[in-house]
Design a protein around this motif. Structure first.
Motif, PDB file in Angstrom:
ATOM      1  N   ASP A 240      -1.410   0.152 -15.384  1.00  0.00           N
ATOM      2  CA  ASP A 240      -1.635  -0.037 -16.989  1.00  0.00           C
ATOM      3  C   ASP A 240      -1.681  -1.513 -17.434  1.00  0.00           C
ATOM      4  N   GLY A 241      -1.676  -2.203 -16.266  1.00  0.00           N
ATOM      5  CA  GLY A 241      -1.670  -3.791 -16.562  1.00  0.00           C
ATOM      6  C   GLY A 241      -0.902  -4.432 -17.474  1.00  0.00           C
TER       7      GLY A 241
ATOM      8  N   LYS B 264       3.673  -5.655 -14.893  1.00  0.00           N
ATOM      9  CA  LYS B 264       5.013  -5.090 -13.841  1.00  0.00           C
ATOM     10  C   LYS B 264       4.533  -3.943 -13.339  1.00  0.00           C
ATOM     11  N   ILE B 265       5.216  -3.626 -12.331  1.00  0.00           N
ATOM     12  CA  ILE B 265       5.135  -2.187 -11.432  1.00  0.00           C
ATOM     13  C   ILE B 265       6.186  -1.508 -11.678  1.00  0.00           C
ATOM     14  N   SER B 266       6.191  -0.300 -12.136  1.00  0.00           N
ATOM     15  CA  SER B 266       7.148   0.550 -12.165  1.00  0.00           C
ATOM     16  C   SER B 266       7.253   1.494 -10.986  1.00  0.00           C
TER      17      SER B 266
ATOM     18  N   ALA C 196      -0.493 -10.845  -6.656  1.00  0.00           N
ATOM     19  CA  ALA C 196      -2.071 -10.630  -6.875  1.00  0.00           C
ATOM     20  C   ALA C 196      -2.369  -9.332  -6.136  1.00  0.00           C
ATOM     21  N   TYR C 197      -2.015  -9.209  -4.712  1.00  0.00           N
ATOM     22  CA  TYR C 197      -2.285  -7.876  -4.052  1.00  0.00           C
ATOM     23  C   TYR C 197      -1.560  -6.905  -4.579  1.00  0.00           C
ATOM     24  N   LEU C 198      -0.269  -6.983  -4.763  1.00  0.00           N
ATOM     25  CA  LEU C 198       0.538  -5.676  -5.327  1.00  0.00           C
ATOM     26  C   LEU C 198       0.213  -5.387  -6.863  1.00  0.00           C
ATOM     27  N   ALA C 199       0.055  -6.330  -7.441  1.00  0.00           N
ATOM     28  CA  ALA C 199      -0.316  -5.952  -8.946  1.00  0.00           C
ATOM     29  C   ALA C 199      -1.762  -5.243  -9.120  1.00  0.00           C
ATOM     30  N   GLY C 200      -2.683  -5.843  -8.256  1.00  0.00           N
ATOM     31  CA  GLY C 200      -4.026  -5.072  -8.281  1.00  0.00           C
ATOM     32  C   GLY C 200      -3.930  -3.870  -7.736  1.00  0.00           C
TER      33      GLY C 200
END
Lengths: 267, 122
Positions: free
Chosen positions: A65-66, A69-71, A56-60
């Motif tokens: 672009d929601g 996943k994090i590129s 939740a911390y990292l994605a937030g």
């Protein structure tokens, strides 16, 4: 494990974890606050809300672009850091890649080899023995063990296994079991969860201490001491306080007072 | 220990690189624990150090922050955490083991008592 080893030091070094701010007892009841307001915590690369999950911390913070996943482009904190998050190397960090690090696997083995042993062969832990050890720890016979139950056995553990140190005082050994084994997130380790944890890492049906591959140091060779050894001049340094207002030079204490250096971090 | 010996011994926290950064090699990735990414700048490390000191009872103890090049941590092989006692003559009189298993405050206190008694390291 308590929140960072620096916290361990609190109890040992200071003797108390916290103390009343009030010199005069009545100030805490007579006044709304008995301490000056503390400044707001600075912004930085840490979660201010510690109750949220790591994902939740990292994605937030990074999933602009929601898409769940994090590129690497979204992350932007360097290749090495992203590589540690993107464990499968597909160019995206996802929630299922946020697994506990290898240190916890080591902790689980160490805890199990000491806490769950019940026979005279401490170097090998079989599945049935592991189960008996679980039952012995599960003092309320609830079918699940808790941090309290595991820690209650701390005094009974005989660290007779060479090369398997006991966790330092204040480190909660249950944390690693929880991180790797508590699949339903109820903060207990049920018997099925515990056995699944055992099975996931067992080789030939047992956990065994690794055999040493020969002598670590050739006979007659001196063992190099990492860091500053006893009797050597302490490496001098000049470092600043976190607010940048004070600089401290180690050698300024020479001839005056001994200096206890406490190296550590929040995690 | 600080309360008992703080008049005779200088205590100094040296804040170093994260032991279990979220994006490090040995991460702690669970809610309820400090969720910290490895600082990339001294400013970021100062911020995390400030939070750490504020959230623990170490607030008030003198503290400094290692440079982002980790030079002091390397000189003392201090990661993930370690205790040292430096004598009045500037030499190392106690070198603790590396944490977590070698991080033993009781040993440090023993060394402090010996140093103050003039007996040197135990």
């Amino acid at each position: 494990m308590k929140t960072g080893l620096i916290v361990l030091l609190c109890a040992a070094v200071l003797g108390v974890l916290s103390g009343c701010c009030c010199v005069k007892p009545r100030c805490c009841t007579m006044e709304r606050t008995c301490a000056p307001a503390k400044p707001a915590l600075p912004d930085g690369p840490y979660a201010k809300d510690r109750s949220q999950s790591a994902w939740a911390y990292l994605a937030g913070k990074y999933d602009a672009d929601g898409d769940g996943k994090i590129s690497a482009a979204e992350h932007g904190r360097g290749e090495r850091a992203f590589k540690n998050l993107d464990q499968d190397g597909d160019g995206f960090a996802t929630q299922d890649e946020l697994t506990p690090g290898p240190v916890h696997g080591l902790m689980v083995r160490m805890i199990a080899m000491q806490w769950f042993q019940d026979d005279d062969n401490p170097g090998v832990l079989g599945r049935a023995e592991f189960g008996r050890g679980f039952d012995a720890i599960d003092s309320d016979r609830s079918g699940a063990i808790t941090s309290r139950e595991l820690n209650a056995r701390l005094d009974t553990v005989d660290p007779a296994i060479k090369g398997m140190p006991t966790p330092p005082p204040g480190m909660d050994p249950f944390l690693s079991l929880e991180l790797l084994g508590d699949k339903n997130g109820d903060r207990t380790l049920s018997r099925p969860e515990a056995l699944a944890l055992f099975d996931a890492s067992a080789r030939d049906g047992v956990w065994a201490l690794p055999k040493r591959k020969g002598a670590r140091h050739p006979p007659g060779a001196s063992r190099r001491v990492a860091g500053a050894a006893v009797g050597e001049p302490a490496p001098d340094f000049t470092l600043a306080s976190p607010d940048g207002k004070t600089q401290v030079t180690l050698s300024s204490f020479r001839g005056k007072r001994p200096v206890a250096l406490i190296f550590g971090s929040y995690t | 220990m600080w309360a008992a010996h703080g008049d005779a011994v200088a205590f100094l926290v040296v804040y170093i690189r994260e032991a279990h950064a979220l994006d490090g090699r040995s991460p702690l990735r669970k809610g309820g624990l400090p969720l910290v990414e490895e600082p990339l700048t001294l400013e970021e490390r100062n911020a995390v150090a400030t939070v750490c000191l504020a959230k623990t009872a170490l607030e008030g103890m003198p503290a400094v922050v290692d440079g982002i090049d980790n030079a002091v941590e390397k000189a003392y092989a201090a990661a993930p955490d370690r205790l040292y006692l430096i004598g009045r003559d500037g030499t190392v009189v106690y070198q603790g083991g590396r944490g977590p298993f070698g991080f033993l405050p009781a040993e440090l206190e023993k060394a402090i008592r010996a140093e103050l008694a003039g007996a040197g390291s135990p």
